[in-house]
Design an enzyme around this catalytic site. Structure first.
Site, short mmCIF file in Angstrom:
data_model
loop_
_atom_site.label_atom_id
_atom_site.label_comp_id
_atom_site.label_asym_id
_atom_site.label_seq_id
_atom_site.Cartn_x
_atom_site.Cartn_y
_atom_site.Cartn_z
N ARG A 43 0.84 -1.20 0.00
CA ARG A 43 0.00 0.00 0.00
C ARG A 43 0.88 1.25 0.00
NH1 ARG A 43 -1.39 3.93 -0.66
NH2 ARG A 43 -3.21 5.15 -0.10
N LEU A 102 0.38 7.99 8.21
CA LEU A 102 -0.85 7.21 8.30
C LEU A 102 -0.76 5.94 7.43
CD1 LEU A 102 -3.59 7.64 9.80
CD2 LEU A 102 -4.49 8.53 7.65
N PRO A 103 0.22 5.07 7.72
CA PRO A 103 0.28 3.82 6.96
C PRO A 103 -0.97 3.00 7.26
CG PRO A 103 1.73 3.69 8.86
CD PRO A 103 1.22 5.11 8.79
N HIS A 104 -1.45 2.28 6.25
CA HIS A 104 -2.67 1.52 6.44
C HIS A 104 -2.75 0.38 5.44
CE1 HIS A 104 -3.50 4.79 3.60
NE2 HIS A 104 -4.29 3.94 2.98
N ALA A 105 -3.51 -0.64 5.81
CA ALA A 105 -3.73 -1.76 4.90
C ALA A 105 -4.97 -2.53 5.30
CB ALA A 105 -2.53 -2.71 4.90
#
Length: 161
Positions: A57, A71-74
């Site tokens: 991502r 704001l890393p996200h998966a």
């Protein structure tokens, strides 16, 4: 059956999912430290596979937001319940997440089950709205208490704007 996001039971983070004085070498190290907290609380079932999803991502687009936020996200098959792990960088240890205005002082790793596309977007949008407010960002950055940080994040999700 994975749990779905219920904004009225928004315990997406806990004090155990908060890292104060985080020292990360880079954004990948920050994500690994935060994902380690998710694994320790049983919120993900495979640390490396989840991190591969986060990295994929992150490779699509930088996840740095203005005002010193990462704001890393998966969405991932390896997430057992929607969760947010929070890291507050130790002074002098901000992490580059690709934001135009500089590195991140606060990093929020959002993890949602792969099947929960709408919940993922709702959590992401609600957090992004809250994080766009300087007062909220400063509160997270200055709290220096895992209980308070968890309460701030959960309240933002519960009450939105």
């Amino acid at each position: 059956m994975p749990q779905t996001f219920d904004r009225y039971d928004a315990q997406l983070t806990t004090p155990g999912l908060v890292i104060l004085e985080m020292e990360a070498a880079d954004r990948h190290d920050a994500a690994r430290q935060l994902a380690g907290r998710l694994a320790a609380e049983g919120r993900i079932d495979d640390l490396d596979a989840f991190l591969a999803d986060v990295a994929a991502r992150e490779h699509q687009m930088a996840t740095g937001l203005p005002g010193g936020i990462g704001l890393p996200h998966a969405r991932s098959e390896h997430v057992t319940r929607p969760s947010i792990a929070v890291g507050v960088a130790k002074y002098g240890h901000a992490v580059d997440f690709g934001a135009m205005d500089g590195p991140a002082f606060v990093v929020l790793l959002i993890a949602t089950p792969a099947s929960s596309f709408s919940e993922h977007l709702e959590v992401l949008a609600t957090m992004a709205r809250s994080l766009s407010k300087a007062g909220f960002r400063e509160s997270l950055r200055r709290a220096n208490d895992a209980d308070i940080i968890a309460e701030l994040v959960n309240s933002a999700l519960l009450f939105g704007d």
